[in-house]
Motif scaffolding. Structure first.
Motif, mmCIF file in Angstrom:
data_model
loop_
_atom_site.group_PDB
_atom_site.id
_atom_site.type_symbol
_atom_site.label_atom_id
_atom_site.label_comp_id
_atom_site.label_asym_id
_atom_site.label_seq_id
_atom_site.Cartn_x
_atom_site.Cartn_y
_atom_site.Cartn_z
ATOM 1 N N GLU A 40 45.832 42.092 32.586
ATOM 2 C CA GLU A 40 46.669 42.049 33.787
ATOM 3 C C GLU A 40 45.936 41.396 34.941
ATOM 4 N N ARG A 41 44.645 41.698 35.102
ATOM 5 C CA ARG A 41 43.876 41.068 36.178
ATOM 6 C C ARG A 41 43.806 39.561 35.985
ATOM 7 N N VAL A 44 47.160 38.133 37.038
ATOM 8 C CA VAL A 44 47.339 38.111 38.491
ATOM 9 C C VAL A 44 46.515 36.991 39.118
ATOM 10 N N ARG A 45 45.288 36.781 38.617
ATOM 11 C CA ARG A 45 44.477 35.674 39.136
ATOM 12 C C ARG A 45 45.160 34.335 38.875
ATOM 13 N N ASP A 48 47.977 34.016 41.287
ATOM 14 C CA ASP A 48 47.425 33.741 42.618
ATOM 15 C C ASP A 48 47.079 32.263 42.786
ATOM 16 N N TRP A 168 56.999 38.387 42.124
ATOM 17 C CA TRP A 168 55.873 38.221 41.203
ATOM 18 C C TRP A 168 54.858 39.355 41.268
ATOM 19 N N TYR A 169 54.782 40.063 42.420
ATOM 20 C CA TYR A 169 53.705 41.021 42.635
ATOM 21 C C TYR A 169 54.215 42.451 42.746
ATOM 22 N N LYS A 170 53.371 43.392 42.347
ATOM 23 C CA LYS A 170 53.660 44.811 42.492
ATOM 24 C C LYS A 170 53.536 45.217 43.960
ATOM 25 N N GLU A 173 50.233 45.247 45.671
ATOM 26 C CA GLU A 173 49.573 43.942 45.688
ATOM 27 C C GLU A 173 50.127 43.039 46.795
ATOM 28 N N ARG A 177 48.538 39.775 49.768
ATOM 29 C CA ARG A 177 49.053 38.414 49.566
ATOM 30 C C ARG A 177 49.832 37.934 50.787
ATOM 31 N N ALA A 252 54.083 40.024 32.871
ATOM 32 C CA ALA A 252 54.515 39.772 34.247
ATOM 33 C C ALA A 252 55.811 40.514 34.565
#
Length: 504
Positions: A40-41, A44-45, A48, A168-170, A173, A177, A252
């Motif tokens: 997951e990390r 996310v990268r 990003d 896209w993000y939780k 998070e 951003r 995702a």
């Protein structure tokens, strides 16, 4: 966490996908991710690196093209257009927001049913052309016209960016951003001042054109190029993104569902019900008022070049001296956003910076010391602009389902909140300089009221949504169909932040 139960007529509890990648199964309370934290990390990268750099560049240029009128003002715009430095200039600022407000909600509703990768760059291309044409205006009426239409085409850009990020993000998070994105507008103050210094001094008189005209022409042309590049860089939604593998698409989508969100899967059926849902949710109006208080104080950005020039600097040096307060504000905004996500808290991360800005405005009104007034700009800029992204993240976290309601809510907050910019642009007439006592006292009052409201929302106002209003909320949500799927139902604490973010 507010768990979202998706009721589909399937026997399996696992999330599955059709050949098109659409989620077709439900999850239930207690479901855990079936992928590693490292996977997951890494995802996310990857997200990003694909989304944030382009959005930041676009947002820098957005603010540069919107606020470069302040740099043009002290470089001869008023003289060349036979304008006074008081009422006429302030109305040239205010009329931008009339156009901005007209198209805010329609633009964001349209975005929810189109492709962000085409719609957001399309907005950028339109405002770039209008901004470049500002260099050709010959009188006050022409300036009013281009500023009005600039507001119209820019209306959907920032809330559109927020909607894309929230797709896209939780929840936990988002604040960092949004802070990174909003730093684009802050950095644009420093970057814009440096660009203005180079363009105005380097191009003045070239081909018989004044330096301030070259400022609009060159910066608008740069924005055109970036808008074209953005079409090929920005993604739409996880299920329609080619640079993700099938496994990455699954992760995702699923991680958003487990976070209590509806995954954005592209175009959906429009219903005016989503507008009504947003308008009926009383929490929206508290976020609007909070945002208005902060944004009104933020209109000082249009006057920073003038305020700095009043400290005794020449026009060229004043362009350079506007940069340090923006750099400080960008650093503080990043710290505030990252810390807000780390602690999963929102309210105090709004209140504390607004109190700092309040102190800055009080200092500006209370002294004639050039050093003290320049220092006060750091407090004002840092306090105001480190707060805006947190308010918007808080809004997105709280009003997150369904995605159309989220889009409308973000547009409402941004649109009505920016109404205060019409009034704020009138707070610093030249006749009140150099201390601008009425404007500074008004903004200090707004900041204090915002800090108090943020604390009240955290402890007393938003928690009520779990109590006497829950039954009505669940009924509203149950009436909301998702395109191509059966109706969805919400658990008793749905649409409320997860326990960590409930500290908001």
């Amino acid at each position: 966490m507010g768990n979202l139960f998706l009721a589909f007529p399937m026997g399996s509890n696992d999330l599955k996908h059709t050949e098109s990648g659409e989620v077709t199964a439900s999850h239930y309370e207690g479901r855990q991710p079936d992928w590693s934290p490292e996977a997951e990390r890494a995802l996310v990268r990857k997200i990003d690196m694909r989304i944030l750099p382009m959005l930041i560049i676009m947002y820098i240029l957005n603010y540069v093209d919107r606020t470069n009128i302040g740099n043009a003002k002290i470089a001869g715009l008023l003289t060349d257009l036979n304008m006074d430095s008081g009422v006429q200039y302030n109305w040239a600022l205010s009329i931008f927001f009339f156009g901005y407000l007209l198209l805010e909600i329609p633009s964001n509703l349209l975005l929810a049913h189109t492709r962000p990768s085409l719609y957001i760059p399309g907005i950028m291309l339109c405002w770039a052309i209008i901004s470049a044409l500002t260099g050709a205006v010959q009188n006050y009426s022409g300036l009013l016209a281009v500023r009005f239409f600039l507001g119209i085409v820019e209306a959907g850009f920032f809330p559109g960016c927020l909607f894309l990020l929230s797709s896209w993000y939780k929840k936990h998070e988002l604040a960092k951003r949004m802070s990174i994105l909003y730093c684009g507008s802050i950095v644009s103050g420093a970057f814009g001042g440096l660009m203005a210094y180079g363009i105005i001094n380097g191009m003045h008189g070239a081909m018989g054109i004044a330096g301030w005209r070259w400022l609009f022409i060159i910066e608008g042309s740069i924005t055109v190029v970036v808008a074209i590049i953005a079409i090929f860089v920005l993604p739409d939604y996880p299920t329609t993104t080619r640079w993700l593998s099938a496994e990455e698409v699954r992760i995702a989508e699923t991680r958003l569902i487990l976070d209590g969100q509806e995954p954005a899967q592209g175009k959906s059926e429009f219903s005016f019900r989503h507008v009504i849902m947003a308008l009926k949710d009383w929490r929206v109006y508290f976020f609007i008022f909070l945002f208005m208080l902060d944004v009104c104080a933020g209109t000082i950005s249009y006057f920073i070049p003038t305020i700095v020039s009043n400290l005794g600097y020449s026009s060229a040096t004043a362009q350079l001296m506007t940069a340090p307060p923006y750099v400080f504000a960008a650093i503080l905004a990043l710290f505030n956003g990252f810390h807000a996500d780390y602690t999963k808290e929102r309210g105090y991360h709004v209140a504390a910076p607004m109190l700092m800005a309040m102190v800055g405005f009080i200092i500006s009104a209370a002294t004639l010391s050039n050093a003290a007034r320049y220092f006060a700009l750091f407090l004002c800029a840092g306090g105001i602009w480190s707060t805006i992204s947190i308010i918007l993240a808080w809004t997105g976290n709280t009003l997150n389902f369904p995605k159309e309601k989220r889009a409308v809510s973000l547009a409402l907050v941004n649109m009505i909140g920016n109404l205060s910019s019409v009034y704020g642009a009138q707070l610093y007439p030249a006749s009140n300089g150099p201390r601008y006592i009425p404007g500074n006292i008004a903004n200090a009052t707004f900041c204090f009221a915002g800090a108090v409201l943020a604390v009240l929302m955290k402890h007393y106002i938003l928690p009520r949504y779990n109590g006497p209003f829950a039954e009505r909320r669940i009924a509203d949500a149950a009436e909301t169909p998702v395109a191509g799927k059966p109706h969805q139902a919400l658990s008793n604490d749905a649409e409320v932040n997860e326990p960590g973010v409930q500290k908001l």
